[in-house]
Write an enzyme that holds these catalytic residues in place. Structure first.
Site, PDB file in Angstrom:
ATOM      1  N   THR A 176       0.821  -1.212   0.000  1.00  0.00           N
ATOM      2  CA  THR A 176       0.000   0.000   0.000  1.00  0.00           C
ATOM      3  C   THR A 176       0.857   1.264   0.000  1.00  0.00           C
ATOM      4  OG1 THR A 176      -1.702  -1.080   1.283  1.00  0.00           O
ATOM      5  CG2 THR A 176      -1.581   1.297   1.513  1.00  0.00           C
ATOM      6  N   ARG A 204     -14.025  -7.876   0.458  1.00  0.00           N
ATOM      7  CA  ARG A 204     -13.249  -7.461   1.634  1.00  0.00           C
ATOM      8  C   ARG A 204     -12.714  -6.030   1.433  1.00  0.00           C
ATOM      9  NH1 ARG A 204      -7.730  -5.623   2.705  1.00  0.00           N
ATOM     10  NH2 ARG A 204      -7.140  -6.335   4.767  1.00  0.00           N
ATOM     11  N   GLY A 206     -10.177  -3.240   3.434  1.00  0.00           N
ATOM     12  CA  GLY A 206      -9.185  -3.126   4.507  1.00  0.00           C
ATOM     13  C   GLY A 206      -9.233  -1.770   5.191  1.00  0.00           C
ATOM     14  N   ASP A 207      -8.131  -1.415   5.800  1.00  0.00           N
ATOM     15  CA  ASP A 207      -8.042  -0.141   6.524  1.00  0.00           C
ATOM     16  C   ASP A 207      -7.822   1.047   5.601  1.00  0.00           C
ATOM     17  OD1 ASP A 207      -5.457  -1.378   5.963  1.00  0.00           O
ATOM     18  OD2 ASP A 207      -4.621   0.422   6.902  1.00  0.00           O
ATOM     19  N   THR A 227       0.255   0.828   6.939  1.00  0.00           N
ATOM     20  CA  THR A 227       0.423  -0.260   5.983  1.00  0.00           C
ATOM     21  C   THR A 227       0.451  -1.558   6.776  1.00  0.00           C
ATOM     22  OG1 THR A 227       1.798  -1.108   4.170  1.00  0.00           O
ATOM     23  CG2 THR A 227       2.953  -0.101   6.016  1.00  0.00           C
ATOM     24  N   GLY A 228       0.156  -2.661   6.105  1.00  0.00           N
ATOM     25  CA  GLY A 228       0.126  -3.934   6.812  1.00  0.00           C
ATOM     26  C   GLY A 228      -1.282  -4.499   6.862  1.00  0.00           C
ATOM     27  N   LEU A 229      -1.504  -5.412   7.764  1.00  0.00           N
ATOM     28  CA  LEU A 229      -2.787  -6.111   7.788  1.00  0.00           C
ATOM     29  C   LEU A 229      -3.913  -5.190   8.265  1.00  0.00           C
ATOM     30  CD1 LEU A 229      -3.918  -9.046   7.267  1.00  0.00           C
ATOM     31  CD2 LEU A 229      -4.292  -9.003   9.727  1.00  0.00           C
ATOM     32  N   GLY A 230      -4.796  -4.852   7.324  1.00  0.00           N
ATOM     33  CA  GLY A 230      -5.838  -3.873   7.584  1.00  0.00           C
ATOM     34  C   GLY A 230      -6.731  -4.209   8.762  1.00  0.00           C
TER      35      GLY A 230
HETATM   36  C1  SD4 Z   1      -5.021  -3.760   3.557  1.00  0.00           C
HETATM   37  N1  SD4 Z   1      -3.427  -2.297   4.610  1.00  0.00           N
HETATM   38  O1  SD4 Z   1      -5.846  -3.825   2.658  1.00  0.00           O
HETATM   39  C2  SD4 Z   1      -3.871  -2.804   3.352  1.00  0.00           C
HETATM   40  C3  SD4 Z   1      -2.854  -3.470   2.501  1.00  0.00           C
HETATM   41  C4  SD4 Z   1      -1.563  -3.636   3.074  1.00  0.00           C
HETATM   42  O2  SD4 Z   1      -0.054  -5.328   3.698  1.00  0.00           O
HETATM   43  O3  SD4 Z   1      -0.940  -2.657   3.477  1.00  0.00           O
HETATM   44  N2  SD4 Z   1      -1.173  -4.923   3.125  1.00  0.00           N
HETATM   45  O4  SD4 Z   1      -5.071  -4.435   4.584  1.00  0.00           O
END
Ligand code: SD4
Length: 316
Positions: A176, A204, A206-207, A227-230
């Site tokens: 992201t 789905r 995300g954040d 960034t990372g797991l939304g």
């Molecule tokens: C999400 N944060 O959709 C975003 C994508 C991302 O590692 O940064 N993934 O969860």
């Protein structure tokens, strides 16, 4: 003792702050953005900022670069599809007056950030999703494009062989894009755009398109993006919290660390996940922090000629 409000003068705190270049002098303009693809994005944003352009125009122009680049596989054109083979995009933008616009689950549009800006400027709403967002974009003159490039299609076909959905720690520097800019006038804006988690469930979100989670700006204080797991970021309203912690007197770097640690302490499975934040304050101080090593960001200012910085992390 309560921490000083960010609008008050802070001398020693700023001077001894851990984040890169933190001191009490205002440094502007400045732009920061996530990951390696932040370099090209920053360069586009800087072109506007250096000539007195607005932070809002700069962040939009900046993140359009990776959105339009099919080689960037996690944003816009060429992004990884969901488990049904569809590329669905999430994006949001926020300005110095707390105006914001967002699109989610949007297909067939190369530059969702510009649609998000139109939502902000041309509608009474903040967020449009799916078909409605696409319809709006088409009405506004955006072209429909097949976002699934040959490369993404090939990867998807390979993925189908096992069809395993397993979020992995992202250390590959291609994620992201979140961008924050402080312009010559001292105003902050931010943008965030993504194709989301690869092979996510259809529908789905995300954040990244959620104001307060993937992005937040308060022009009195600063901005933050994630960034990372939304799913992990949404659960603590991540970016809004980073800005609130800065409001209490933390430097950008400290604020990112505090919220990353909060996520880590709350979520049991987090050792297998990556979350990172990036933050910028009103003086042009910046910082980033992640759970795991590998998160980096790009910075462009009068003092720093577009450089990549490795964010510090809980685990090295
Ligand atoms: C999400 N944060 O959709 C975003 C994508 C991302 O590692 O940064 N993934 O969860």
């Amino acid at each position: 003792m309560p921490l000083a409000c960010s609008s008050e003068k802070k001398d020693s705190t700023e001077a001894t702050a851990a984040a890169a270049g933190n001191d009490s002098q205002v440094k502007k303009p400045v732009v920061i953005s996530t990951w390696n693809h932040g370099m090209a994005a920053n360069a586009a944003a800087w072109k506007l900022l250096k000539d007195g352009g607005s932070a809002l125009d700069a962040v939009e122009a900046g993140v359009r670069v990776p959105e339009s680049d099919p080689e960037v596989r996690t944003v816009g054109l060429g992004g990884y599809p969901d488990r049904e083979g569809k590329v669905t995009l999430d994006a949001c933008i926020m300005d110095q007056n707390s105006n914001c616009g967002s699109v989610a689950f949007l297909e067939e549009i190369v530059n969702p950030i510009s649609v998000a800006r139109k939502v902000m400027e041309d509608t009474p709403h903040v967020m449009l999703v799916g078909e409605g967002a696409l319809q709006f974009a088409v009405e506004k003159g955006f072209e429909r494009t097949n976002l699934l490039t040959e490369a993404s299609k090939k990867d998807y076909e390979n993925w189908l062989k096992e069809s395993k959905y397993q979020p992995v720690i992202n250390i590959e520097n291609h994620d992201t894009i979140g961008m924050l800019a402080l312009d010559e006038k001292g105003d902050i804006s931010g943008a965030c755009t993504t194709s989301g988690a690869s092979y996510k469930m259809h529908g789905r979100v995300g954040d990244s398109p959620i104001i307060g989670a993937g992005l937040f700006v308060d022009n009195e204080v600063g901005g933050a993006c994630a960034t990372g797991l939304g799913e992990a970021i949404i659960r603590v309203s991540g970016s809004a919290m980073v800005v609130e912690v800065m409001r209490q007197g933390a430097t950008p770097q400290e604020a990112c660390k505090i919220i990353v640690e909060r996520i880590y302490n709350k979520l049991k499975d987090v050792e297998n996940l990556q979350v990172g934040f990036l933050a910028l304050d009103k003086k042009g101080n910046y910082g980033g922090y992640a759970i795991h090593k590998g998160f980096n960001y790009a910075i462009y200012s009068n003092a720093v000629n577009n450089e990549l910085i490795d964010a510090t992390s809980m685990f090295n």
